[in-house]
Every structure is written in C-alpha cells, then in structure tokens.
Enzyme design. Structure first.
Site, PDB file in Angstrom:
ATOM      1  CG  HIS A 168      -2.265   1.285   1.107  1.00  0.00           C
ATOM      2  ND1 HIS A 168      -2.805   2.148   0.676  1.00  0.00           N
ATOM      3  CD2 HIS A 168      -3.706   1.135   1.622  1.00  0.00           C
ATOM      4  CE1 HIS A 168      -3.467   2.402   0.250  1.00  0.00           C
ATOM      5  NE2 HIS A 168      -3.998   2.191   1.189  1.00  0.00           N
ATOM      6  CG  ASP A 395     -14.123 -11.500 -18.631  1.00  0.00           C
ATOM      7  OD1 ASP A 395     -13.820 -12.170 -18.717  1.00  0.00           O
ATOM      8  OD2 ASP A 395     -16.075 -11.571 -19.225  1.00  0.00           O
TER       9      ASP A 395
END
Length: 452
Positions: A168, A395
């Site tokens: 992060h 996807d």
C-alpha cells in the site's frame, strides 16, 4: 429486503499450496527507480492491501494459471514498479527500485477443491479468506525485502479465486483497479493496455522526506486529536465483518431522503456517496450505543488526483489519497435529521481543495508521523475503496467475478469498504467491520437495512 445481509456459512478451508514462483516483466527493462512521495509514505506501517476475486468456471485450471502468468508478465512491463522492491537512498529517502535481476512478483498456485464458490460468496467475515490471499499481517515497509505484489491462484470445486496483496506504500485503490483491468485486458487478447500508467510521482509532490522507521506506537499523537488526549487502549475488541447489499432502489431511497430538506449552506445536492455515508455513520453510531457527549469521527480516504494543483491524470500510478476527517458528538449527530450528517461530510470533502492538501503535506513533512492502519480517529467510521471502481469488469476471459471482497488486513472497529454491487447500476455493497456487540445491533436495525 434492500439492505440484505449476507448469510452465515461455516466453511472448512483446507487450502493446499501446490507451487510458488515469480513473474518478471516479459522483456528486460534495465534499472529504474522512483522516489516515494509524501502521499505514499504515511502508509508504510499499514499492512499490505488485500483483495479477493471469486470466479466461477475457468475449467482448465493449469491452462488458466499459465494464461494469467503470461498476462502478468506482459502487464508488468508497464507496471514494472510492482515487480520491484522498496529501497532507500543515501539520505534515507524511500524509493521503489526495479532491476531485471530482481525476482519480480510472487505467484502462488493452490487448491481448495472442497470449497465451492457459494461457500465464499455467502459468508460472513473474512477469516475464511485467510488461506486464499497472501501477505496476512505483513507491513508495507517489509517491501524492503519482500515482493511488492503477491498473487495467489486457488482452484475451487467449481471455480477459482484470485487473491492479491499489494504494497500500500506503492499504490492506492484507483491504481490497484487500473492494474487489475489492464492485466485482464491482456489476458483477453489485447496486444497493449488501453490506459498506460502515469509513473512520474514527483509531479504530484517532490519533497524529499527522510524517515526514521521505528516501530509505530499504539497511540500516536495523530490518533489523540479527537480523544481529548486520552490514550487509545491497545487491546483490540473482537471484531465481526459483514457484507450488506443495498439495491438500486434502496440507494435511491436513501439519496432521496437525504436531499428532501437540504440544510442551509449545502453546496449542492448530496451525492450518492455522501448520502450513503450519512446513512452508515448514523447506523453505526446507534449500534455502538455511545454516550451523547462521546465524539464520533467520520473519515474518508479521498482521491486527490483532480484536487491537486496541477491536477494529475486518472492514470497516475501511486498513492494520491488523503484522509479527510469530520467529527461531532454522538448525541448531536443522532438528534439531527440525516441531512445534518450528510452536510458535515459534504463540507469536509468540499473544503479539501489543493490548498488544504498542500497544507496537510507541509505539516506532515515538517514532522513526519507513520500512521497505523487504525489511526482514523475515536469511534470512527472510515471509508475505503469506492463504488466507482469497476471491480466486476475484471474479466480474464471466462466471465466476471461472482464476488469481490477485501482481505483481513487493515481492518479495525469502524472500517468500511464500498464496492459496486454485482448487479451493477447504482447498487452498492457495504462491507463493515465492527465490534461484535455493535454488529449484532446493526444487523437488527431496520432503518439501516431499509426494511419497512
């Protein structure tokens, strides 16, 4: 019901690690480095950011793994910082270093063939995700000697999960989902990604900050501002996490209610985010049964790409977020109509302009404090992620995810993650971590759940 609660499931995991390997950019890139800037550094003592994407299908697991690894090698050509390590220069300034000799990203291949997709999508909590996502309880500054990106591909009975852990200190949510959609594009046959990352962090801020990274205290000064100087107890209460699903009609009802009587001085109609934020803040405050005089803090991790001067492109790769706080007494918050809470949140967001961002940066640079993930304030509700992230568009070639969740890292009492709902449109999933007794009360709150 509109605010449907994901039902509880008991799942025995039994995840077996089959193989670990590393993936490097597809072609040599030479030696590169990039200084971490003021927007990145406060997150060094947070944990790695974890996401879990749960998919049905992908019939041939071995072929799928190779396809994903090939796509990862290609996408790391553009996002090469994720194939590097953290480093420090001679002045103790943190940077991301990349060299062709480095190992690259870590890829773990695993199997949990006793688990079905439905076991994971209907489940309360995140403990069942522990074995499906790497880097549990790994702090970001460990990126000095660990990969900055770790991926776990786990075969399920009827699908697979992609568990990802990102350092992060290197990137925020906007950059995370930019990376994920780019990776998916390449796996679906694109020869190049549609939006290359903007890698010049120092264009957003170029102050060189030297950091002495001693282990963070359990009660830094930053966390005491709203607690009248009282030290926050270091013993964490037992937490529960739940997913609450708000349909389009529920979101529209909340937004309509909040905008019925806008308070004087509100700058514009309340947005979906501001309306839902007020709804969640009030419900959590009720569930906590605070005393009227107790403070409660609402914290938003806001994207600053369009707020800084000059504005940065949406494709800016790194952290370009800042925490925005608003605080009031619990009694006052609960005595007022919902638009009072929405007004406070809106005001805090509107005020956080380029000047406020610059002042915050200068203040931090003059006295750098390394925050812990739970330093968001007393009795806080802190919102991360965003329903604007197109998480269900990731996807890889066998369909959209069945569910997208956050892992167990960086959770504390009051942490909220917002995701677009799987049905798309204006539906939103609200993932909340709360102290167990408060969660029990929240689950019975008909006003929160939008039940008649």
């Amino acid at each position: 019901m509109a605010g449907e609660v994901a039902k509880e499931e008991t799942v025995v995991t039994n995840v077996k690690i089959l193989k670990k390997s590393n993936v490097k950019p597809h072609k040599p890139l030479g030696k590169k480095e990039c200084q971490l800037v003021t927007f990145d550094l406060p997150y060094l003592a947070f944990y790695y950011n974890q996401k879990l994407l749960i998919y049905k299908g992908a019939e041939n697991f071995e072929e799928t793994v190779e396809k994903l690894k090939d796509g990862l090698a290609l996408v790391l050509e553009d996002f090469y910082q994720l194939a590097g390590k953290l480093g420090k220069d001679e002045e103790e300034v943190f940077k991301v270093e990349y060299d062709d000799d480095m190992d690259g990203a870590e890829v773990i291949v695993a199997a949990a063939e006793g688990i079905e997709v439905a076991d994971l999508t209907d489940e309360e909590g995140t403990s069942k995700f522990l074995d499906l996502i790497p880097c549990n309880k790994i702090l970001n500054f460990e990126g000095l000697h660990r990969p900055l990106l770790a991926v776990q591909l786990t075969k399920l009975k009827d699908g697979l999960t992609i568990g990802i852990a990102f350092n992060h200190a290197v990137l925020d949510g906007t950059s995370t989902w930019h990376f994920m959609t780019s990776w998916a594009e390449l796996c679906c046959g694109s020869t190049s990604i549609s939006v290359p990352p903007f890698l010049e962090r120092t264009k957003a801020r170029n102050t060189r900050v030297k950091l002495n990274l001693s282990p963070p205290s359990d009660a830094p000064e930053s966390a005491k501002s709203a607690t009248n100087g009282e030290v926050i107890p270091s013993v964490d209460p037992p937490l529960r996490e739940r997913l609450f699903k708000f349909s389009e009609s529920a979101i529209d009802q909340i937004k309509s209610k909040v905008n019925t009587n806008p308070p004087e001085g509100s700058s514009a109609p309340f947005s979906t985010f501001q309306s839902l934020s007020a709804h969640v803040w009030l419900a959590v405050t009720r569930a906590r049964q605070l005393k009227p005089e107790d403070y409660t803090v609402y914290t938003v991790f806001a994207d600053c790409r369009k707020r800084v001067d000059p504005p940065m492109p949406e494709s800016y790769f790194g952290n370009l977020i800042q925490a925005i706080f608003t605080v009031t007494a619990a009694g006052l918050l609960l005595a007022q109509p919902i638009e009072f809470a929405a007004g406070m949140i809106q005001q805090a967001i509107v005020k956080h302009d380029a000047k406020a961002i610059d002042e915050r940066n200068k203040e931090w640079e003059s006295n750098p404090k390394i925050f812990q993930y739970k330093d968001a304030g007393v009795n806080c509700v802190a919102v991360g992620s965003s329903p604007r992230f197109k998480v269900y568009d990731v996807d890889f070639g066998w369909g959209k995810p069945e569910s997208v969740r956050s892992g167990s890292n960086n959770r504390f009492d009051g942490m909220v993650y917002l995701y677009q709902g799987k049905n798309g449109g204006r539906s939103i999933d609200v993932e909340i971590s709360l102290e167990a007794n408060a969660m029990e009360r929240l689950e019975k709150d008909k006003e929160f759940l939008m039940e008649a």
